[in-house]
Design an enzyme around this catalytic site. Structure first.
Site, PDB file in Angstrom:
ATOM      1  N   LYS A 173       2.618   3.670  -5.793  1.00 39.60           N
ATOM      2  CA  LYS A 173       2.070   2.596  -6.821  1.00 39.60           C
ATOM      3  C   LYS A 173       3.271   1.989  -7.773  1.00 39.60           C
ATOM      4  O   LYS A 173       3.078   0.763  -8.096  1.00 39.60           O
ATOM      5  CB  LYS A 173       0.972   2.975  -7.279  1.00 39.60           C
TER       6      LYS A 173
ATOM      7  N   ASP B 113       0.998  -1.290  -0.019  1.00 34.23           N
ATOM      8  CA  ASP B 113      -0.117   0.052   0.006  1.00 34.23           C
ATOM      9  C   ASP B 113       1.031   1.241  -0.058  1.00 34.23           C
ATOM     10  O   ASP B 113       0.562   2.202   0.718  1.00 34.23           O
ATOM     11  CB  ASP B 113      -0.934   0.000   1.420  1.00 34.23           C
TER      12      ASP B 113
ATOM     13  N   GLU C 171     -11.532   4.478  -0.710  1.00 33.79           N
ATOM     14  CA  GLU C 171     -11.867   4.977   0.803  1.00 33.79           C
ATOM     15  C   GLU C 171     -12.714   6.215   0.929  1.00 33.79           C
ATOM     16  O   GLU C 171     -12.484   7.236   0.308  1.00 33.79           O
ATOM     17  CB  GLU C 171     -10.618   5.085   1.603  1.00 33.79           C
TER      18      GLU C 171
ATOM     19  N   ASP D  35      -3.412  -2.750  -2.356  1.00 29.14           N
ATOM     20  CA  ASP D  35      -4.223  -1.890  -2.458  1.00 29.14           C
ATOM     21  C   ASP D  35      -4.146  -0.930  -3.786  1.00 29.14           C
ATOM     22  O   ASP D  35      -3.272  -0.892  -4.176  1.00 29.14           O
ATOM     23  CB  ASP D  35      -4.124  -0.958  -1.141  1.00 29.14           C
ATOM     24  N   ASN D  36      -5.222  -0.153  -4.078  1.00 28.90           N
ATOM     25  CA  ASN D  36      -5.149   0.600  -4.905  1.00 28.90           C
ATOM     26  C   ASN D  36      -5.061   0.140  -6.482  1.00 28.90           C
ATOM     27  O   ASN D  36      -4.499   0.922  -7.260  1.00 28.90           O
ATOM     28  CB  ASN D  36      -4.263   1.712  -4.859  1.00 28.90           C
TER      29      ASN D  36
END
Ligand SMILES: O=C(NCCCOCn1ccc2cnccc21)c1cc(-c2ccc(F)cc2)cc(O)c1O
Ligand SMILES: [Mg+2]
Length: 214
Positions: free
Chosen positions: A144, A141, A199, A169-170
């Site tokens: 990226k 996380d 989120e 994540d993401n």
């Protein structure tokens, strides 16, 4: 200068959470970030997917890349057995300072170790420094564009075993296209995408769960 967003989150948690109650700490952060100001915690909807993956994996050793305020550290930590260990890497010392206090407030400091520095520097040292053999779960996380190089580094450092779970994540927003391309096309992983929401917002995002096959 005004106090930082992480420090505003910490102040709210100190005021509204119950010391030693990890759930009340996570709930306080979610209340603040839903009602007062957005922050890049995994949040409620993706958090429930994280909870399920952690519970199903029941890991002894967890690595988290990207601590921020410690929200996901607390979500993961409260599901771990007492003898399990969670190592979390944060590159921003101010974020780490806040996270340390939030993790302590949640009563999880005995299970959690925060390392301050870059993943590329710290991952190769994990075996030596923390006498870790292998990782059972990695929650990714952080930056990226670092997801893929750091996964390669985890492979080369011998930190993954047959069955190690990577949870990223993401993968939609902000996105990690190189990572997703690599991991979904690699015969060394079995991957699954969990669609969710960014989120605290109505924007699409999701988590990629990948099991290392050895
Ligand atoms: O950027 C994000 N996270 C990363 C933080 C820095 O991480 C730096 N970092 C932390 C350890 C660490 C170790 N080594 C190198 C860098 C290292 C991030 C961003 C968004 C987001 C989504 C939509 C927007 F409009 C704006 C932002 C959402 C998220 O859930 C995120 O996680
Ligand atoms: Mg994130």
């Amino acid at each position: 200068t005004r106090i930082s967003r992480p420090e505003r989150i910490l102040a709210y948690v100190k005021k509204h959470a119950v010391p030693g109650d990890a759930e009340s700490v996570a709930n306080a952060i979610d209340a603040y970030c839903s009602g007062v100001e957005w922050a890049m915690n995994i949040g409620i909807d993706k958090g429930k997917i994280l909870d399920r993956v952690v519970s199903e994996t029941d890991p002894d050793t967890v690595l988290e890349l990207g601590t921020y305020c410690g929200y996901s550290t607390v979500r993961i930590g409260k599901l771990l057995r007492p003898e399990a260990r969670l190592i979390t890497i944060e590159m921003n010392p101010d974020y780490a300072k806040v996270a340390k206090q939030i993790i302590a407030l949640a009563g999880l400091d005995s299970k959690v170790e925060i390392l301050v520095g870059s993943s590329s520097e710290l991952i190769p040292q994990l075996k030596k420094k923390l006498d870790i053999k292998t990782l059972d779960l990695v929650f990714i996380d952080h930056w990226k564009e670092c997801y893929l190089p750091d996964t390669r580094c985890l492979e080369e450092s011998g930190l993954l075993h047959k069955g190690t779970v990577l949870l990223a994540d993401n993968v939609v927003c902000p996105g990690a296209p190189e990572y997703v391309k690599y991991i979904r096309n690699s015969s060394r992983y079995r991957s699954e995408y969990f669609s969710s929401r960014l989120e605290y917002l109505q924007v699409e995002d999701g988590l990629e769960k990948s099991v290392f096959l050895g």
